[in-house]
Design a protein around this motif. Structure first.
Motif, PDB file in Angstrom:
ATOM      1  N   ARG A  51       0.496  -1.375  -0.201  1.00  0.00           N
ATOM      2  CA  ARG A  51      -0.027  -0.349  -0.320  1.00  0.00           C
ATOM      3  C   ARG A  51       1.296   1.393   0.092  1.00  0.00           C
ATOM      4  O   ARG A  51       1.857   1.335   0.700  1.00  0.00           O
ATOM      5  CB  ARG A  51      -0.846   0.236   1.441  1.00  0.00           C
ATOM      6  N   GLN A  98       0.306   8.537   5.915  1.00  0.00           N
ATOM      7  CA  GLN A  98      -0.889   7.996   6.030  1.00  0.00           C
ATOM      8  C   GLN A  98      -0.432   7.016   4.747  1.00  0.00           C
ATOM      9  O   GLN A  98       0.242   6.852   3.802  1.00  0.00           O
ATOM     10  CB  GLN A  98      -2.055   8.661   5.512  1.00  0.00           C
ATOM     11  N   ARG A 130      -2.408   3.877   2.562  1.00  0.00           N
ATOM     12  CA  ARG A 130      -3.346   3.677   2.133  1.00  0.00           C
ATOM     13  C   ARG A 130      -3.951   2.531   0.592  1.00  0.00           C
ATOM     14  O   ARG A 130      -2.597   2.479   0.533  1.00  0.00           O
ATOM     15  CB  ARG A 130      -4.950   4.423   1.861  1.00  0.00           C
ATOM     16  N   SER A 131      -4.854   1.836   0.508  1.00  0.00           N
ATOM     17  CA  SER A 131      -4.895   1.298  -0.909  1.00  0.00           C
ATOM     18  C   SER A 131      -4.891   2.139  -2.108  1.00  0.00           C
ATOM     19  O   SER A 131      -4.956   3.433  -1.355  1.00  0.00           O
ATOM     20  CB  SER A 131      -6.287   0.275  -0.868  1.00  0.00           C
ATOM     21  N   GLU A 154      -7.462   1.839  -4.263  1.00  0.00           N
ATOM     22  CA  GLU A 154      -8.643   2.417  -3.908  1.00  0.00           C
ATOM     23  C   GLU A 154      -8.810   3.900  -2.745  1.00  0.00           C
ATOM     24  O   GLU A 154     -10.074   4.538  -3.054  1.00  0.00           O
ATOM     25  CB  GLU A 154      -9.937   1.164  -3.930  1.00  0.00           C
ATOM     26  N   GLU A 155      -8.526   3.252  -2.280  1.00  0.00           N
ATOM     27  CA  GLU A 155      -8.520   4.630  -0.674  1.00  0.00           C
ATOM     28  C   GLU A 155      -8.083   5.768  -1.027  1.00  0.00           C
ATOM     29  O   GLU A 155      -8.865   6.706  -0.612  1.00  0.00           O
ATOM     30  CB  GLU A 155      -8.147   4.079   0.881  1.00  0.00           C
ATOM     31  N   TRP A 156      -6.295   6.302  -1.684  1.00  0.00           N
ATOM     32  CA  TRP A 156      -6.452   6.948  -2.677  1.00  0.00           C
ATOM     33  C   TRP A 156      -7.129   7.762  -3.025  1.00  0.00           C
ATOM     34  O   TRP A 156      -7.163   8.976  -3.561  1.00  0.00           O
ATOM     35  CB  TRP A 156      -4.670   6.428  -3.065  1.00  0.00           C
ATOM     36  N   ALA A 167      -9.943   7.860  -3.709  1.00  0.00           N
ATOM     37  CA  ALA A 167     -11.144   8.807  -2.959  1.00  0.00           C
ATOM     38  C   ALA A 167     -11.357  10.577  -2.355  1.00  0.00           C
ATOM     39  O   ALA A 167     -11.204  10.559  -1.928  1.00  0.00           O
ATOM     40  CB  ALA A 167     -11.980   7.771  -2.106  1.00  0.00           C
TER      41      ALA A 167
END
Length: 162
Positions: free
Chosen positions: A32, A126, A128-129, A131-133, A135
C-alpha cells in the motif's frame, strides 16, 4: 543553423528552462502506498522529495529530501520508477518542471511509525490502498500515484506528462 556557436552561457538563454525535483516512492509491506500530507495545500499528498539544489543529482536530492522530511536516512540503491514532465504554467511557474521518482521499497510499520515529519512541510503520514487513495486525491495526483505504482509492480519505468 547559422554556423555560429554561442558560448554556453548565451546558448542556455535560448533554450527551454526547467526546474527539477526528485522523490522516493514507498509502500508498506502489504504494497500500500505511503504518502505525506502537505502543509501548504492540505488536499495534496506527496512522497518524500523536493526540488534539487544546485550541483545536486536527482538521486542525491531524493535521499536528502527523504532525510529532511521523514528523518529516515535512506540507504537503498537508485532505481528509477518514473520521470514526470510538467509544462510551464505561465506566471504561476514560468519554467518546465521535471521530476525523478525513485523506488524506496517497502517499509515496515515500525519504519513508517518512526518518521519524524518536518512540520513546515507535512502534517501527517498515511498508508492506504490505491482505491482508498483514489477517493481522497485530486485526479492528477492520483494518476501519478497509479502510474508509479504500476511501474513498480511491473518492474518498468514510467514517463508521465502533465
Amino acid at each position: 543553423m547559422t554556423g555560429t556557436w554561442l558560448p554556453p552561457g548565451e546558448y542556455i538563454k535560448t533554450i527551454a528552462q526547467a526546474t527539477s525535483y526528485a522523490c522516493l516512492y514507498f509502500t508498506d509491506t502489504a504494497g500500500r502506498p505511503v504518502q505525506l500530507r502537505a502543509t501548504r495545500a492540505v488536499e495534496t499528498w506527496q512522497w518524500p522529495g523536493g526540488n534539487m539544489d544546485p550541483g545536486e543529482s536527482p538521486w542525491e536530492c531524493a535521499v536528502r529530501e527523504c532525510r529532511e522530511e521523514t528523518g529516515m536516512a535512506f540507504e537503498g540503491e537508485p532505481r528509477l520508477l518514473g520521470t514526470h514532465f510538467i509544462r510551464h504554467r505561465g506566471e504561476a511557474w514560468p519554467a518546465n518542471h521535471i521530476g525523478f521518482i525513485f523506488d524506496g521499497g517497502a517499509l515496515t510499520d515500525e519504519q513508517i511509525a518512526a518518521f519524524v515529519l518536518d512540520p513546515a512541510e507535512h502534517t501527517e503520514v498515511q498508508v492506504r490502498s490505491l482505491e482508498e487513495w483514489r477517493a481522497i486525491m485530486a485526479p492528477a495526483g492520483f494518476d501519478r500515484l497509479r502510474e508509479i505504482d504500476a511501474a513498480r509492480r511491473a518492474g518498468t519505468v514510467s514517463y508521465l506528462e502533465r
